[in-house]
Motif scaffolding. Structure first.
Motif, PDB file in Angstrom:
ATOM      1  N   LEU A 236       6.787   1.848  -4.940  1.00 30.41           N
ATOM      2  CA  LEU A 236       6.565   1.755  -6.386  1.00 30.41           C
ATOM      3  C   LEU A 236       5.445   0.762  -6.701  1.00 30.41           C
ATOM      4  O   LEU A 236       4.594   1.020  -7.559  1.00 30.41           O
ATOM      5  CB  LEU A 236       7.853   1.315  -7.098  1.00 30.41           C
ATOM      6  N   SER A 237       5.430  -0.391  -5.956  1.00 35.05           N
ATOM      7  CA  SER A 237       4.384  -1.400  -6.198  1.00 35.05           C
ATOM      8  C   SER A 237       3.017  -0.808  -5.901  1.00 35.05           C
ATOM      9  O   SER A 237       2.064  -0.961  -6.682  1.00 35.05           O
ATOM     10  CB  SER A 237       4.585  -2.618  -5.300  1.00 35.05           C
ATOM     11  N   TYR A 238       2.936  -0.048  -4.782  1.00 33.86           N
ATOM     12  CA  TYR A 238       1.661   0.568  -4.394  1.00 33.86           C
ATOM     13  C   TYR A 238       1.223   1.544  -5.471  1.00 33.86           C
ATOM     14  O   TYR A 238       0.082   1.577  -5.894  1.00 33.86           O
ATOM     15  CB  TYR A 238       1.837   1.270  -3.057  1.00 33.86           C
ATOM     16  N   PHE A 239       2.186   2.332  -5.950  1.00 32.06           N
ATOM     17  CA  PHE A 239       1.910   3.359  -6.931  1.00 32.06           C
ATOM     18  C   PHE A 239       1.404   2.730  -8.231  1.00 32.06           C
ATOM     19  O   PHE A 239       0.427   3.172  -8.809  1.00 32.06           O
ATOM     20  CB  PHE A 239       3.220   4.127  -7.170  1.00 32.06           C
ATOM     21  N   ARG A 240       2.092   1.593  -8.619  1.00 27.23           N
ATOM     22  CA  ARG A 240       1.693   0.912  -9.860  1.00 27.23           C
ATOM     23  C   ARG A 240       0.294   0.320  -9.713  1.00 27.23           C
ATOM     24  O   ARG A 240      -0.563   0.448 -10.581  1.00 27.23           O
ATOM     25  CB  ARG A 240       2.700  -0.192 -10.181  1.00 27.23           C
TER      26      ARG A 240
END
Ligand SMILES: CCCCCCCCCCCCCCCCCCCCCCCCCCCC(=O)SCCNC(=O)CCNC(=O)[C@H](O)C(C)(C)COP(=O)(O)OP(=O)(O)OC[C@H]1O[C@@H](n2cnc3c(N)ncnc32)[C@H](O)[C@@H]1OP(=O)(O)O
Ligand code: NDP
Length: 515
Positions: free
Chosen positions: A504-508
């Protein structure tokens, strides 16, 4: 002009078992195709608080007989119900009635039987053996008699794999069994029953085999034929597709599957599902009646009314089509969504029974108890499982029935008779037949209104949501318990959570960069 229809014109026909599934369809076809027949005598007993006349009235006023009333408006006058109980001496028929039957009958169709797999040996012998003998003794005193058609079952020799159209001898003479039942008491009879029936799966098939032997022994002065249908199902074409009115054989299981009670069955998916439509059996019966009376074959001919060797269908194909039909036309107030599995493995079958049948029934009964109602689901479920286990023997094997005589008869018929009395099962389209069958079960057996289909579909959607909700809750509870008790489960859980977090962090981060 149909030769067969003309043959039955002016005839006096005696039918036993006319109030049964096969008997009703036989009467209907006879009246519809030979409205000029003289009379149909039916041997009937009062039942469920109804007199003979009430029973006949109910049959003649049923949906099945709607077309008959158009071609034979005086059908009520042509049917003569005679009080009879086939388990009694002389069938308990009055002297006057007996005299009339003996002097007038031209053709006999003997359909009556007990078809219960778990009947007592005494009762099954009385009905399926002694009554057959007694009927043939009566027949031998009928001066105008032209033919007797005895209905047996294709499973009377189900202890064999390949079955020809011949009468096979039974290890013990029927007469010896009849005699011994006269002096043995019930407890002893039930004790010796398993030894007597040997490799037959139940008392029904065994006593039907004995019944055939009786036919052979008593056939000297008579012109008799035997018909052996396999599993008799709803009508294929006549008087309309899908008619069915009892829960025997497949019917009860189809309902149980449609209501979501039965979701797994111990059955070999590739085994032949030897169903035969009831109107096909009736057409063969009428053709055999004609042929036997007109050609008077020297020996007793046996005719198989089966589908397996001419147009086979297996349980897998049948099950898939049953489920596909329930998708389109669901039953009302289902317990669970119809879904099922055919397995021939003992372990898997027991697993499915526990998980798919018993557990939901227990949970539902707990819910009923908690809401102040009487629990009933476990009882219903046990009854269904008992029935399914009784039918298991037939769902896990295939048989080969030869059909030389049936095919020979087909070739003897005129093109008109082949059309009016069609028993060529090669023309049957299984998918279409099963769809009509399932629809017939809904309409004629359960008497459900087609207008209720949208609500039934909504109900299935609700059940699906409850199912998802229940599974999610169950998963979370099990997982929570696991995490509390096992380090390994905790590690897996932290791995999954940190993986999701990183993803999720990467995606954000990547979506922020794009802006
Ligand atoms: C691999 C992937 C596959 C994926 C897809 C899978 C999808 C699967 C979907 C499943 C869909 C199902 C598809 C069709 C399955 C068809 C199975 C067909 C099996 C047929 C085998 C038949 C073999 C026939 C061989 C011989 C044929 C003949 O010659 S004669 C006629 C056959 N005779 C019978 O059928 C009688 C059988 N019945 C009995 O013997 C008794 O009724 C009994 C022993 C079973 C029960 O007796 P009991 O005293 O306990 O009960 P009873 O008083 O009779 O009834 C109590 C309640 O039970 C109800 N009942 C009765 N019979 C049935 C039944 N067959 N099915 C369901 N329910 C039944 C009865 O109404 C009573 O209810 P209540 O009145 O409400 O109490
Ligand atoms: N259905 C099937 O799958 C198959 C059936 N068969 C054979 O076909 C024949 C007909 O079966 P089916 O119509 O399905 O069976 P049903 O159970 O529907 O009908 C049986 C008939 O026999 C009558 N009967 C039973 N006991 C007595 C008695 N003591 N006195 C008078 N009549 C009695 C019944 O009368 P009542 O209404 O009063 O109970 C009923 O009319 C049977 O011989 C059966 O063995 C063969 C193969 C498959």
């Amino acid at each position: 002009m149909s030769m067969i229809a003309a043959f039955y014109g002016g005839k006096s026909i005696l039918i036993t078992g006319a109030t049964g599934f096969l008997g009703k369809v036989l009467m209907e076809k006879l009246f519809r195709t030979s409205p000029d027949l003289k009379v149909i005598y039916i041997l009937v007993r009062p039942k469920a608080g109804q007199t003979l006349q009430q029973r006949v009235f109910q049959i003649l006023n049923s949906k099945l007989f709607e077309k008959v009333k158009e071609v034979c408006p005086n059908v009520h006058e042509k049917i003569r119900a005679i009080y009879a109980d086939l388990s009694q001496n002389d069938f308990a028929i009055s002297k006057e009635d007996m005299q009339e039957l003996l002097s007038c009958t031209n053709i006999i169709f003997h359909c009556a039987a007990t078809v219960r797999f778990d009947d007592t040996l005494r009762h099954a012998v009385q009905l399926n053996v002694t009554a057959t003998r007694q009927l043939l003794l009566m027949a031998s005193q009928m001066p105008k008699l032209e033919a007797v058609i005895h209905i047996s079952t294709a499973y009377s020799n189900c202890n064999l794999k390949h079955i020809d159209e011949v009468i096979y001898p039974c290890p013990v003479e029927p007469k010896k069994i009849i005699d011994s039942l006269e002096w043995l008491d019930d407890a002893i009879i039930e004790e010796i029953a398993p030894k007597l029936i040997r490799d037959w799966p139940n008392i029904y098939t065994y006593t039907k085999a004995l019944g055939e032997m009786v036919v052979q022994q008593e056939s000297r002065s008579l012109t008799i034929a035997i018909i052996r249908p396999s599993i008799v199902g709803a009508t294929w074409q006549e008087p309309f597709p899908g008619w069915v009115d009892n829960i025997n054989g497949p019917n009860g299981l189809i309902i149980a599957a449609g209501k979501g009670f039965l979701r797994a069955l111990k059955a070999a998916p590739k085994a032949v599902a030897d169903l035969i439509p009831v109107d096909t059996v009736v057409n063969l019966m009428l053709a055999v009646g004609w042929y036997t009376a007109v050609h008077r074959p020297k020996s007793t001919l046996v005719y198989h009314s089966t589908s397996g060797n001419l147009n086979p269908c297996n349980w897998h194909k049948m099950g898939v089509q049953v489920l596909a039909t329930f998708e389109k036309i669901p039953l009302e107030r289902a317990f669970r969504r119809p879904y099922a599995n055919f397995t021939s493995n003992n372990f898997t079958s027991q697993y499915w029974n526990a998980v798919s049948h018993q557990a939901p029934a227990i949970i539902y009964d707990c819910y009923l108890r908690l809401t102040g109602r009487k629990p009933r689901m476990t009882k219903v479920m046990n009854q269904i499982l008992r029935t399914a286990s009784m039918l298991e023997y037939f769902l896990n094997r295939s048989w080969e029935w030869s059909t030389y005589n049936t095919e020979m008869l087909m070739s003897e018929l005129s093109p008109e008779d082949q059309r009016v009395f069609n028993f060529d099962v090669r023309q049957l389209n299984w998918l279409e037949y099963i769809e009509n069958y399932v629809l017939g079960v809904k309409k004629y057996l359960l008497k459900e209104d087609m207008a209720g289909i949208p609500e039934a579909k909504q109900h299935l959607k609700r059940l699906r949501n409850i199912h998802y909700l229940f599974n999610t809750a169950l998963f979370l509870i099990v997982w929570r318990l696991l995490i509390a008790r096992s380090q390994m489960a905790r590690n897996v859980w932290f791995f999954i959570v940190s993986f999701c977090y990183k993803f999720l962090s990467y995606f954000r981060a990547s979506s922020t960069l794009k802006v």
